[in-house]
Design a protein around this motif. Sequence first.
Motif: not given
Length: 597
Positions: A33-34, A37, A40-41
């Motif tokens: 999940k991270d 993330k 995406e960032m």
Amino acid sequence: MSEVKKVKRREEISKEDKWNIEKIYASAEEWEKDFIKLKEMAPKLREFQGRLKDSRELLNFLKLDEEISRLADKLFVYAFLKSDEDTSNNSNQSIKNKVEAYSAELAAMEAFFIPEILSYEEGTIEKAIEENQELKVYKFMLQRVLKRKPHILSKDMEELMASVSDALNAPSSIFGMLTNADMTFPTIKDEEGNEVELTEGNYSIFIKSKDVKVREAAFKALFNTYEHFKNTIASSLTSSIKNFSFVAKTRKYNSSLEASLKPNDIPLEVYDNAIKTINDNLDSLHRYVRTKKKLLGLNEIHMYDLYVPVIDAPKSNIEFNEGVKIIKEALKPLGEEYLKIFDEGIESGWIDIYENKGKRKGAYSWGSYDTMPYVLLNYNYELNDVSTLAHEMGHSIHSYYSRKEQPYTYADYTLFCAEVASTVNENLLINYLIENEKDEKKKLYLINTQLEQIRTTVFRQIMFAEFEKITHEKIDAGEPLTSEDLCKIYHDLNVKYFGEDIIVDKEIDMEWARIPHFYNDFYVYQYATGYSAANSFVKSILEDGGDTVEKYKGFLKAGGSDYPINILKKAGVDMTTPKPIEDTIARFNELLDMLDK
């Protein structure tokens, strides 16, 4: 017939003996999940390109970059620790490979930052810092970037230099392939008279053999093999030095040495003083050679006799908890706060203690700003394992303090400082053991162990550093160097360093050909400076106590918030003076007095 003792599988190791990396991520799914993330960032960083002149945009970029970097660090640490605890586990390898591959993409997204900062007119960044109070925390970091400006080339030239970096590193790759993959060594007879193939791995065992014929055979077989390839290896080493010299001149440094030291603001006299101080005190090393010759009962001492211990290692079986108790007694001079952090590390899952099938060999300390400072061990119940635990916990407690006291930007410390904290712990341990050992043979073994640490980490590494200085200066001046030149330089250094009591066998002239560190220019002197700084701290801590301990803790808390020389100086160790190395030589002489009774 006794049962063969098998190495345990990972799942057979008890939970208390493993590091607690579930504290980072409870499962691979959480990690995933991270990772999504992060992906995406990270592209948002590119949106700031061309906008960093504005103080608000610069601040927003730095804040976002920190958030992304901290997340990436956490993902990276978890993936690599999982991989190292069992390298045969495919799912662990998968997440490691995934984050490793993405790190190159991430680096590319951040790559515009330094060139853009350096492209601005002088005073632009300083003005932005004055305008925005929140940028003040980044002031030292930005100043370090700006100091590189005189040595940064045009955009086209920088791209050209980047494109040839692989070619410039080729000599090191060639050396590695030749010595690790293509070179083979002859067989020699071991102590039992068995024919054994010599390797770089088992050479370190044979050169310590009590049988002079074994160590002489190993020594001659190893270096005569290197001699067969002397012209090829001389070509690879001189090409490596020429490449470094080319980069130094292209980037407008005055010398190769300056190109290596100036980026960390280390004065050139630190390097020169280290060589001069050792040269002024070579009598101590000559005395060590004479003492060793006497204790080994030799009529004549050769280069291949230097590594044989004057006494055999005592048999030991030190349980891990007993090792912890010994270390805590040795570290008492560092005070209650330090010991409390040490206990926290033991009790809260910093350490992965025992070997298991597929676990990475060796030992290290590693973590990130948002994780615990983890320690990998392969504890095997020997005194050396206790010393390794003390060493790695020195690194981890250094990291603990620097991450607790510094913002993310300054939480990492430089290589120049990195080995100091670990060596302080090692030295406190061996000093404590020598002081408290009642068995004369064991005491003699411990004294010899510390003498060898100083001989190999300080005297030998400075001899290497002097060899590097001579060879780089000659190539900087345009002088060619042949294999004969390199052998002559190295032979003369051995004669000077080890003195007239030893026979400097011709084979040692080839030792320069097997030192991989020579392809990492001006690296080795830091072993000697790190050891000497640690020794100075230990001397002051044991003699003065309180004030020195607080200064030392100040060093641990400083992280990378200043240049390494300044951090050490504030803590009371001035590496621009001869004193730290002189302190180490004084300890060497003190140990020789104990050995020579």
